[in-house]
Design an enzyme around this catalytic site. Structure first.
Site, PDB file in Angstrom:
ATOM      1  N   GLY A  70     -27.227  26.729 -13.673  1.00  0.00           N
ATOM      2  CA  GLY A  70     -27.967  26.134 -12.556  1.00  0.00           C
ATOM      3  C   GLY A  70     -29.447  26.422 -12.690  1.00  0.00           C
ATOM      4  O   GLY A  70     -29.831  27.545 -13.020  1.00  0.00           O
TER       5      GLY A  70
ATOM      6  N   THR B 106     -31.421  33.381 -12.547  1.00  0.00           N
ATOM      7  CA  THR B 106     -30.415  32.840 -11.632  1.00  0.00           C
ATOM      8  C   THR B 106     -30.854  33.067 -10.198  1.00  0.00           C
ATOM      9  O   THR B 106     -31.285  34.181  -9.849  1.00  0.00           O
ATOM     10  CB  THR B 106     -28.989  33.426 -11.803  1.00  0.00           C
ATOM     11  OG1 THR B 106     -28.199  33.024 -10.683  1.00  0.00           O
ATOM     12  CG2 THR B 106     -28.921  34.931 -11.897  1.00  0.00           C
TER      13      THR B 106
ATOM     14  N   ASP C  16     -28.834  33.219  -7.933  1.00  0.00           N
ATOM     15  CA  ASP C  16     -27.759  34.028  -7.327  1.00  0.00           C
ATOM     16  C   ASP C  16     -28.050  35.528  -7.369  1.00  0.00           C
ATOM     17  O   ASP C  16     -27.451  36.302  -6.632  1.00  0.00           O
ATOM     18  CB  ASP C  16     -26.425  33.768  -8.052  1.00  0.00           C
ATOM     19  CG  ASP C  16     -25.977  32.323  -7.929  1.00  0.00           C
ATOM     20  OD1 ASP C  16     -26.548  31.595  -7.101  1.00  0.00           O
ATOM     21  OD2 ASP C  16     -25.056  31.932  -8.664  1.00  0.00           O
TER      22      ASP C  16
ATOM     23  N   MET D  98     -26.413  29.024  -1.099  1.00  0.00           N
ATOM     24  CA  MET D  98     -25.746  29.218  -2.398  1.00  0.00           C
ATOM     25  C   MET D  98     -25.612  30.709  -2.749  1.00  0.00           C
ATOM     26  O   MET D  98     -26.029  31.576  -2.002  1.00  0.00           O
ATOM     27  CB  MET D  98     -26.529  28.516  -3.496  1.00  0.00           C
ATOM     28  CG  MET D  98     -26.250  27.037  -3.608  1.00  0.00           C
ATOM     29  SD  MET D  98     -27.225  26.367  -4.978  1.00  0.00           S
ATOM     30  CE  MET D  98     -26.490  24.753  -5.138  1.00  0.00           C
TER      31      MET D  98
ATOM     32  N   ARG E 261     -22.722  31.706  -4.830  1.00  0.00           N
ATOM     33  CA  ARG E 261     -21.377  31.887  -5.362  1.00  0.00           C
ATOM     34  C   ARG E 261     -20.677  33.109  -4.763  1.00  0.00           C
ATOM     35  O   ARG E 261     -20.532  33.183  -3.569  1.00  0.00           O
ATOM     36  CB  ARG E 261     -21.449  31.990  -6.871  1.00  0.00           C
ATOM     37  CG  ARG E 261     -20.390  31.133  -7.518  1.00  0.00           C
ATOM     38  CD  ARG E 261     -20.554  31.121  -8.992  1.00  0.00           C
ATOM     39  NE  ARG E 261     -20.727  29.766  -9.458  1.00  0.00           N
ATOM     40  CZ  ARG E 261     -21.325  29.459 -10.581  1.00  0.00           C
ATOM     41  NH1 ARG E 261     -21.854  30.400 -11.328  1.00  0.00           N
ATOM     42  NH2 ARG E 261     -21.396  28.220 -10.959  1.00  0.00           N
TER      43      ARG E 261
ATOM     44  N   GLU F 243     -22.000  30.175   0.720  1.00  0.00           N
ATOM     45  CA  GLU F 243     -21.032  29.161   0.270  1.00  0.00           C
ATOM     46  C   GLU F 243     -19.725  29.821  -0.205  1.00  0.00           C
ATOM     47  O   GLU F 243     -18.685  29.207  -0.246  1.00  0.00           O
ATOM     48  CB  GLU F 243     -21.625  28.340  -0.884  1.00  0.00           C
ATOM     49  CG  GLU F 243     -21.942  29.181  -2.131  1.00  0.00           C
ATOM     50  CD  GLU F 243     -22.457  28.376  -3.317  1.00  0.00           C
ATOM     51  OE1 GLU F 243     -22.680  27.170  -3.189  1.00  0.00           O
ATOM     52  OE2 GLU F 243     -22.632  28.988  -4.393  1.00  0.00           O
TER      53      GLU F 243
ATOM     54  N   LEU G 225     -31.904  22.170  -2.675  1.00  0.00           N
ATOM     55  CA  LEU G 225     -33.277  22.363  -2.160  1.00  0.00           C
ATOM     56  C   LEU G 225     -33.754  23.782  -2.429  1.00  0.00           C
ATOM     57  O   LEU G 225     -34.899  24.022  -2.785  1.00  0.00           O
ATOM     58  CB  LEU G 225     -33.308  22.104  -0.647  1.00  0.00           C
ATOM     59  CG  LEU G 225     -32.892  20.713  -0.174  1.00  0.00           C
ATOM     60  CD1 LEU G 225     -32.761  20.672   1.329  1.00  0.00           C
ATOM     61  CD2 LEU G 225     -33.899  19.689  -0.648  1.00  0.00           C
ATOM     62  N   GLN G 226     -32.818  24.757  -2.283  1.00  0.00           N
ATOM     63  CA  GLN G 226     -33.204  26.167  -2.406  1.00  0.00           C
ATOM     64  C   GLN G 226     -33.520  26.568  -3.850  1.00  0.00           C
ATOM     65  O   GLN G 226     -34.134  27.602  -4.082  1.00  0.00           O
ATOM     66  CB  GLN G 226     -32.120  27.067  -1.831  1.00  0.00           C
ATOM     67  CG  GLN G 226     -30.802  26.997  -2.560  1.00  0.00           C
ATOM     68  CD  GLN G 226     -29.604  27.363  -1.692  1.00  0.00           C
ATOM     69  OE1 GLN G 226     -29.502  28.476  -1.246  1.00  0.00           O
ATOM     70  NE2 GLN G 226     -28.706  26.415  -1.454  1.00  0.00           N
ATOM     71  N   ARG G 227     -33.102  25.781  -4.825  1.00  0.00           N
ATOM     72  CA  ARG G 227     -33.406  26.175  -6.198  1.00  0.00           C
ATOM     73  C   ARG G 227     -34.424  25.249  -6.868  1.00  0.00           C
ATOM     74  O   ARG G 227     -34.736  25.412  -8.038  1.00  0.00           O
ATOM     75  CB  ARG G 227     -32.132  26.281  -7.034  1.00  0.00           C
ATOM     76  CG  ARG G 227     -31.386  24.990  -7.268  1.00  0.00           C
ATOM     77  CD  ARG G 227     -30.090  25.226  -8.042  1.00  0.00           C
ATOM     78  NE  ARG G 227     -29.568  23.965  -8.526  1.00  0.00           N
ATOM     79  CZ  ARG G 227     -28.333  23.784  -8.936  1.00  0.00           C
ATOM     80  NH1 ARG G 227     -27.490  24.785  -8.920  1.00  0.00           N
ATOM     81  NH2 ARG G 227     -27.940  22.611  -9.376  1.00  0.00           N
TER      82      ARG G 227
HETATM   83  O1  F6P Z   1     -26.101  29.040 -10.841  1.00  0.00           O
HETATM   84  C1  F6P Z   1     -26.356  29.166  -9.531  1.00  0.00           C
HETATM   85  C2  F6P Z   1     -25.763  28.138  -8.628  1.00  0.00           C
HETATM   86  O2  F6P Z   1     -26.849  27.498  -8.081  1.00  0.00           O
HETATM   87  C3  F6P Z   1     -24.801  28.703  -7.593  1.00  0.00           C
HETATM   88  O3  F6P Z   1     -25.438  29.328  -6.530  1.00  0.00           O
HETATM   89  C4  F6P Z   1     -24.030  27.486  -7.193  1.00  0.00           C
HETATM   90  O4  F6P Z   1     -22.758  27.806  -6.707  1.00  0.00           O
HETATM   91  C5  F6P Z   1     -23.911  26.772  -8.483  1.00  0.00           C
HETATM   92  O5  F6P Z   1     -25.014  27.154  -9.272  1.00  0.00           O
HETATM   93  C6  F6P Z   1     -23.885  25.277  -8.369  1.00  0.00           C
HETATM   94  O6  F6P Z   1     -23.809  24.752  -9.624  1.00  0.00           O
HETATM   95  P1  F6P Z   1     -23.915  23.234 -10.028  1.00  0.00           P
HETATM   96  O7  F6P Z   1     -25.331  22.844  -9.943  1.00  0.00           O
HETATM   97  O8  F6P Z   1     -23.394  23.226 -11.429  1.00  0.00           O
HETATM   98  O9  F6P Z   1     -23.072  22.486  -9.064  1.00  0.00           O
END
Ligand code: F6P
Length: 410
Positions: free
Chosen positions: A11, A140, A142, A188, A190, A245, A300-302
Site C-alpha cells: 500500500g 507503511t 500501518d 486503516m 489492518r 478497520e 484519503l489517509q495515505r
Molecule cells: O498497507 C497498508 C494498508 O493501507 C492497510 O492499512 C490496508 O488494510 C491495506 O493497505 C489496503 O490495501 P489495498 O490498497 O491493497 O486494498
C-alpha cells in the site's frame, strides 16, 4: 560500472516517493552509475518492465516534485515470491533480468510483505552465489514493522487523521441537541491500531477530541459498544467514534465480516478489511434510533500529500538515502530503521538492522500498557510517542490552485 534498481511495493503512502527520491539521490552520491526503477514492484520486474530514473530525476526540481507526489511513482504490487524450492523458476527469472541489465543491487521500499521479498531474494542470492545484494527501506502507514521506532508514511497519515477528525468533530457539533448524531470513522491499519490511535491527537484546548477509540488490539463486543455509545449520548448529543478497520470479536471474527463473510484475500493471506463503520452505524440506528454517519477514510489517509508531515517526509528521504549507501557497500538482507534517542527534543538515529528474517511478516502492535481500555482511549505515553511524528508542514508546489504531481507516462 555499478547499477542499482529500486522498487515500491504494498500500500502506498503520501511520502513513499520521498524514499524513492532519497534512494535516487543517495545512489548517485554514493557512486552508482545507473539507477533503474522497476514498475509495479517485483511483479513488473518479472515482466522486465524497467525504466532509467535519470530520464526523470536528473533535474533537482523534478526530485522536489517527486517528494511532494503521493502514492508510488513506480507503481506497486502485492506479490509473494513464495518458497524458492517450489518456485525456483520465478527466482531464476528475477536474477536473469537483473543480470541482463547488469544490475548489482536492489532496494525494495515497503512494509512487512515487501521485507519478505527482500529476505527471499537475499537468501537465494547467498545460497546460489549470485552477485546481487538486496536492501529494504521501510514504509507503511500501518506502522506495524518491528525493530524500527516508527515507519515512514505513518506520521503523515496520523497528521491527516488528526486534522480530519478535528474538522469532523467541529462539523458534527453544529446541530447540538437539535439533532443528536453519532459519527463512526473507520481508519486503516489492518491488525494494528497505531493509525486509529492517532485520532486521539485531535484533542486539545480547542477540541474535545474523539469520544471513543476502538482498536484491534482489544476484542470488540457489539453489545458493549452499543451500551457505551448510549452512555455517551446521555452526556452529549454529538458523538464521534474512531474505529480501526481491523476490529474483531473475541472469536477472531472481523466486524467487517458480518456484512461479507467472503472477504478478498491477497497473496500474503491478508483479508481485505473494510466496511465496519457502516455496519456499526446500522446497528446503532436500529438499537438506539439515533442518526448516524459512517465515514471511511480509506485511501484519503495515505494519499493526502497536501497535509504531509515535514518530519515524516524528511525521514522517508533519509531512509531511502541510507538504503542506497548501504547497497553501494554491498550489504545484503538488511533494513534501514529508526531509533528514537529522545522525545523532547525529538531526535532519531538511522541504523541498519542486520537480520531481515526478524522483520519480514512480523506485525508490531500497540503495547497494551499504552491503551486505556476502561475509557476506550489511549494513554499519555502513546500521545507522546505520536506527537513528534506529525510536526512540520511541507510546502506544496501549486499550479492553477492545485498541488502539482510528477507522473509516469507508462
Ligand atoms: O498497507 C497498508 C494498508 O493501507 C492497510 O492499512 C490496508 O488494510 C491495506 O493497505 C489496503 O490495501 P489495498 O490498497 O491493497 O486494498
Amino acid at each position: 560500472m555499478k547499477s542499482l534498481i529500486v522498487g515500491q511495493s504494498g500500500g502506498p503512502t503520501s511520502v513513499i516517493n520521498g524514499s524513492l527520491a532519497g534512494v535516487y539521490y543517495g545512489a548517485k552520491k554514493s557512486g552508482f552509475d545507473k539507477v533503474y526503477g522497476m514498475l509495479n514492484g517485483i511483479e513488473g520486474l518479472l515482466e522486465d518492465r524497467i525504466i532509467d530514473l535519470d530520464e526523470y530525476f536528473l533535474d533537482a526540481n523534478q526530485l522536489e516534485l517527486l517528494k511532494r507526489t503521493p502514492s508510488s511513482f513506480l507503481g506497486s504490487c502485492r506479490f509473494k515470491l513464495g518458497n524458492f524450492q517450489e518456485n525456483e523458476e520465478v527466482y531464476e527469472k528475477v536474477f536473469h533480468i537483473l543480470d541482463k541489465h547488469q544490475i548489482d543491487s536492489m532496494i525494495y521500499i515497503g512494509g512487512n510483505d515487501s521485507m519478505d521479498t527482500v529476505e527471499s531474494l537475499s537468501d537465494y542470492a547467498e545460497l546460489k552465489k549470485k552477485k546481487q545484494n538486496f536492501i529494504g527501506v521501510p514504509k507503511t502507514i500501518d506502522n506495524d514493522l518491528p525493530i524500527t521506532d516508527h515507519c515512514p508514511g505513518f506520521g503523515s497519515a496520523c497528521k491527516y487523521i488528526a486534522t480530519t477528525l478535528r474538522e469532523v468533530i467541529r462539523d458534527n457539533n453544529c446541530y447540538g441537541s437539535t439533532k443528536p448524531t453519532v459519527v463512526v470513522v473507520e481508519i486503516m491499519g489492518r491488525h494494528a491500531g497505531w493509525l486509529t490511535a492517532s485520532s486521539a491527537l485531535a484533542k486539545d484546548e480547542s477540541s474535545d477530541g474523539v469520544d471513543a477509540i476502538y482498536l484491534p488490539e482489544i476484542p470488540f463486543n457489539i453489545d458493549t459498544f452499543v451500551k457505551e455509545t448510549e452512555a455517551l449520548l446521555k452526556k452529549k448529543p454529538s458523538i464521534v467514534i474512531a474505529v480501526s478497520e481491523g476490529i474483531k470479536t473475541e472469536n477472531n471474527q472481523f466486524i467487517c465480516e458480518l456484512k461479507d463473510s467472503n472477504l478478498i484475500v491477497d497473496s500474503f493471506g491478508h483479508k481485505e478489511l473494510a466496511g465496519c463503520a457502516e455496519i456499526l452505524c446500522k446497528i446503532l440506528k436500529e438499537k438506539l434510533g439515533v442518526k448516524t454517519r459512517a465515514i471511511t477514510l480509506s485511501t484519503l489517509q495515505r494519499s493526502a500529500a497536501h497535509l504531509a508531515s515535514k518530519t515524516d517526509l524528511e525521514e522517508a528521504f533519509q531512509c531511502g538515502k541510507k538504503g542506497a549507501e548501504l547497497a553501494y557497500r554491498g550489504k545484503t538482507g538488511k533494513m534501514i530503521y529508526m531509533e528514537r534517542i529522545s522525545n523532547k527534543p525529538y531526535k532519531i538515529r538511522y541504523k541498519v538492522f542486520d537480520d531481515i528474517h526478524k522483520i519480514a511478516n512480523i506485525e508490531k502492535k500497540i503495547p497494551l500498557e499504552w491503551i486505556d481500555v476502561d475509557h476506550n482511549s489511549v494513554k499519555t505515553e502513546l500521545i507522546d510517542y505520536l506527537k513528534p511524528l506529525i510536526q512540520g508542514e511541507v510546502k506544496q508546489i501549486y499550479k492553477n490552485g492545485l498541488p502539482q504531481h510528477i507522473y509516469l507516462n507508462k
